[in-house]
Every structure is written in C-alpha cells, then in structure tokens.
Design an enzyme around this catalytic site. Structure first.
Site, short mmCIF file in Angstrom:
data_model
loop_
_atom_site.label_atom_id
_atom_site.label_comp_id
_atom_site.label_asym_id
_atom_site.label_seq_id
_atom_site.Cartn_x
_atom_site.Cartn_y
_atom_site.Cartn_z
CG ASP A 42 -2.20 0.75 1.09
OD1 ASP A 42 -3.25 0.10 1.04
OD2 ASP A 42 -2.17 2.00 0.99
CB ILE A 45 -17.78 -3.22 -0.17
CG1 ILE A 45 -18.00 -4.04 -1.46
CG2 ILE A 45 -17.31 -4.09 0.99
CD1 ILE A 45 -18.99 -5.16 -1.38
CB THR A 105 -14.28 0.02 2.38
OG1 THR A 105 -14.50 0.90 1.27
CG2 THR A 105 -14.60 -1.41 2.00
CG ASN A 130 -7.94 -4.31 -3.17
OD1 ASN A 130 -9.16 -4.41 -3.31
ND2 ASN A 130 -7.39 -3.55 -2.22
CE1 TYR A 178 -13.59 3.26 -8.06
CE2 TYR A 178 -15.56 2.37 -9.11
CZ TYR A 178 -14.56 2.27 -8.16
OH TYR A 178 -14.52 1.18 -7.32
P1 NAP Z 1 -10.09 1.74 0.68
O1 NAP Z 1 -10.64 1.28 2.00
O2 NAP Z 1 -9.96 3.19 0.41
O3 NAP Z 1 -8.69 0.99 0.44
C1 NAP Z 1 -7.91 1.25 -0.68
C2 NAP Z 1 -6.45 1.21 -0.27
O4 NAP Z 1 -5.65 1.45 -1.45
C3 NAP Z 1 -6.10 2.31 0.74
O5 NAP Z 1 -5.28 1.80 1.76
C4 NAP Z 1 -5.37 3.33 -0.12
O6 NAP Z 1 -4.44 4.08 0.60
C5 NAP Z 1 -4.68 2.41 -1.11
N1 NAP Z 1 -4.21 3.14 -2.28
C6 NAP Z 1 -4.75 4.24 -2.86
N2 NAP Z 1 -4.01 4.64 -3.91
C7 NAP Z 1 -2.98 3.77 -3.99
C8 NAP Z 1 -1.88 3.66 -4.86
N3 NAP Z 1 -1.67 4.55 -5.84
N4 NAP Z 1 -1.00 2.64 -4.68
C9 NAP Z 1 -1.18 1.74 -3.67
N5 NAP Z 1 -2.20 1.82 -2.80
C10 NAP Z 1 -3.09 2.81 -2.96
O7 NAP Z 1 -11.00 1.19 -0.51
P2 NAP Z 1 -11.78 -0.21 -0.72
O8 NAP Z 1 -13.21 0.11 -0.71
O9 NAP Z 1 -11.23 -1.27 0.14
O10 NAP Z 1 -11.38 -0.46 -2.25
C11 NAP Z 1 -10.49 -1.47 -2.67
C12 NAP Z 1 -10.76 -1.77 -4.12
O11 NAP Z 1 -12.10 -2.23 -4.28
C13 NAP Z 1 -10.61 -0.56 -5.05
O12 NAP Z 1 -10.01 -0.97 -6.26
C14 NAP Z 1 -12.04 -0.14 -5.28
O13 NAP Z 1 -12.19 0.55 -6.50
C15 NAP Z 1 -12.72 -1.48 -5.30
N6 NAP Z 1 -14.16 -1.43 -5.04
C16 NAP Z 1 -14.65 -0.89 -3.88
C17 NAP Z 1 -16.01 -0.85 -3.69
C18 NAP Z 1 -16.63 -0.28 -2.44
O14 NAP Z 1 -17.84 -0.04 -2.43
N7 NAP Z 1 -15.89 -0.07 -1.37
C19 NAP Z 1 -16.88 -1.35 -4.68
C20 NAP Z 1 -16.34 -1.90 -5.84
C21 NAP Z 1 -14.97 -1.93 -6.01
P3 NAP Z 1 -4.92 5.57 1.10
O15 NAP Z 1 -6.05 5.34 2.05
O16 NAP Z 1 -3.69 6.10 1.76
O17 NAP Z 1 -5.34 6.30 -0.15
#
Ligand code: NAP
Length: 249
Positions: free
Chosen positions: A35, A187, A189, A88, A154
């Site tokens: 990360d 989700i 998060t 991810n 996105y």
């Molecule tokens: P999250 O809680 O914000 O976690 C994402 C993590 O990725 C954070 O720790 C973030 O760090 C890190 N990150 C951001 N930019 C980065 C980079 N350039 N290089 C490496 N790490 C980086 O989000 P999440 O909801 O778990 O999402 C994870 C994945 O699932 C994403 O690809 C998202 O698009 C996908 N997704 C999420 C949902 C949803 O509803 N939550 C739905 C569909 C798909 P920082 O916090 O420091 O930025």
C-alpha cells in the site's frame, strides 16, 4: 487451500484489500501486504500475524511502474517466488459530471485504477512465468460493466480493468496463469464513507441492492480467495460480480 503459496495484495492497508490479505493468510498463503499507507499496511501485517499467519509489508504506489516491479522483486527476494496477486489498490476520485470532470482527477483515477493494474500485472506475470504459473485477480467493480453518473473516470477505469483482464488471460492461459476480475457492488469501507455519511444517500445506495444492505469486505475476500486457489482451476478470463443482486435489477 493456499498452503505454500506466496501472494501479493495491493491496497491492503484498508477495506477490501485488508480482508483479502487476512483471508489469503488464513488459507495458508505467505502474504506481501502492499500500500502507499505504511501505518495501515503494518497494521494489516500485525492482524495477519496475530491470527497465526505469515506476512510482510512492502510500500508501493501502483501508479509508479518502478514501485510495481520493485514490489515483485521484494516478494521474490523475501519468499522465493510469486504464485498469487490481487491487484486491489484503487481510489474513488471526484464526483462530477463528465463535462465538468477535473482533468487532474481524471488522470489520477486512470493512473491508479487502470494503469496501476497494468504496471503490476507486467511484473507479476514475468515472475509467475518463471515459477511455472499463478493466479491473478484484478479488483474491478459493478462499474466495470454498468455506468454510474458523476463517476466517469472510475467507471471508465473499471471497464478498462475488465478489458485488460480478458486480453491478458488469453495470452497466458496456456502457460498456467489464470487471470480474472471481480466486481463488488457497494461495500462498507473507508472508500464510500463520504456517500454513507448522508442518511438519504445511504438509503438510496442500499435500495440499489436487492439484498437490502451493502456488502462486507470479507464477502469479497472469500470470492477472491476461491478464484486464487486451485479449486478455481478452470476459471480464467472472466468477470465475477459479487453484488447483492445489484446487476440483476
Ligand atoms: P479503501 O478502503 O480506500 O482501500 C484502498 C487502499 O488502497 C487504501 O489503503 C489506499 O491508501 C490504497 N491506495 C490508494 N491509492 C494507492 C496507490 N496509488 N497505490 C497503492 N495503494 C493505494 O477502498 P476499498 O473500498 O477497500 O477499495 C479497494 C478496491 O475495491 C478498489 O479498487 C475499489 O475501487 C474497489 N471497489 C470498492 C467498492 C466499495 O464499495 N468499497 C466497490 C467496488 C470496487 P490511502 O487510504 O492512503 O489512499
């Protein structure tokens, strides 16, 4: 299920990525938690170890090609090989209609959510070819197949992740590398805290899911772990929604 396997999870300091790291480790894999957020990443490593698993942290910004190749080098240096990768890491980006969408926000979302997957896969595939095969799971979204107003970057990036997954899967299937994409709906998060903080917006979001609630990171992690395991040996080049019925409407 993943005994003796070595896995990378990007974006594993938080949310879905953390749940995937814990699930991989629980299934027996040695996990490289990656990360840009070092404190959160180290916290994930501590959670894995507390549960009896094996993990290390390696910082990498997936939008930087050298970070992605360095992440794979660090993994092979620490554990000798690479068998599994979940790409991810992702960001939500701004919410604005297409004509008003800020250029810098567009470039950042594409750099992290789409180019980041490409940079990671290039190095991961090279390492997996040396090891005789592997499994890659790319984190798309329901917005990999349908649109969402005010999220043009996105939506475009996640559609791109599906295309990249399908092309690469065909290229490497015969060499034992399976490549799939998963598509969560909304989700719980930190990524969607902004949307959840307004009760009316949250109710509207929940209403889009026939199951009557948002998803949990562990529910996505279970699918990713199955796709990464030998149990999914005939699964490649495909997209697996996990969405509480969102796409069935
Ligand atoms: P999250 O809680 O914000 O976690 C994402 C993590 O990725 C954070 O720790 C973030 O760090 C890190 N990150 C951001 N930019 C980065 C980079 N350039 N290089 C490496 N790490 C980086 O989000 P999440 O909801 O778990 O999402 C994870 C994945 O699932 C994403 O690809 C998202 O698009 C996908 N997704 C999420 C949902 C949803 O509803 N939550 C739905 C569909 C798909 P920082 O916090 O420091 O930025």
């Amino acid at each position: 299920m993943l005994n003796d396997k070595v896995a990378i999870v990007t974006g594993a300091a938080s949310g879905i990525g953390r749940a995937i790291a814990l699930s991989y480790a629980g299934a027996g894999a040695r996990v490289v938690v990656s990360d840009t957020d070092t404190a959160g990443g180290e916290e994930t490593v501590a959670l894995v170890r507390r549960a009896g698993g094996d993990a290390i942290f390696a910082a990498a910004d997936v939008s930087v090609p050298g970070d992605c190749s360095g992440l794979v080098e660090r993994t092979v240096g620490a554990y000798g090989r690479l068998d599994i990768a979940c790409n991810n890491a992702g960001i939500g980006g701004e919410l604005a209609p297409t004509a008003d969408y800020p250029l810098d926000a567009w470039n950042r979302v594409i750099a992290v959510n789409l180019s980041g997957v490409f940079h990671c896969m290039r190095s991961q595939i090279r390492a997996m070819l040396k090891g005789g095969g592997g499994a890659i799971v790319n984190m798309a979204s329901i917005l990999g197949t349908v649109g969402f107003a005010n999220a043009p970057a996105y939506t475009a990036a996640k559609h791109g992740v599906l295309g990249l997954t399908k092309a690469a899967a065909q290229e490497y299937a015969a060499q034992g590398i399976r490549i799939n994409a998963v598509g969560p709906a909304f989700i719980h998060t930190p990524m969607i805290e902004r949307l959840e903080s307004d009760p009316a917006a949250l109710a509207a979001l929940v209403a889009m899911h026939p199951i009557g609630r948002l998803g949990r990171p562990e529910e996505v992690a279970a699918l990713v772990t199955w796709l990464s395991s030998p149990a999914a040996s005939f699964a490649t080049g495909a997209y697996y929604p996990i969405d509480g019925g969102y796409l069935a409407r």
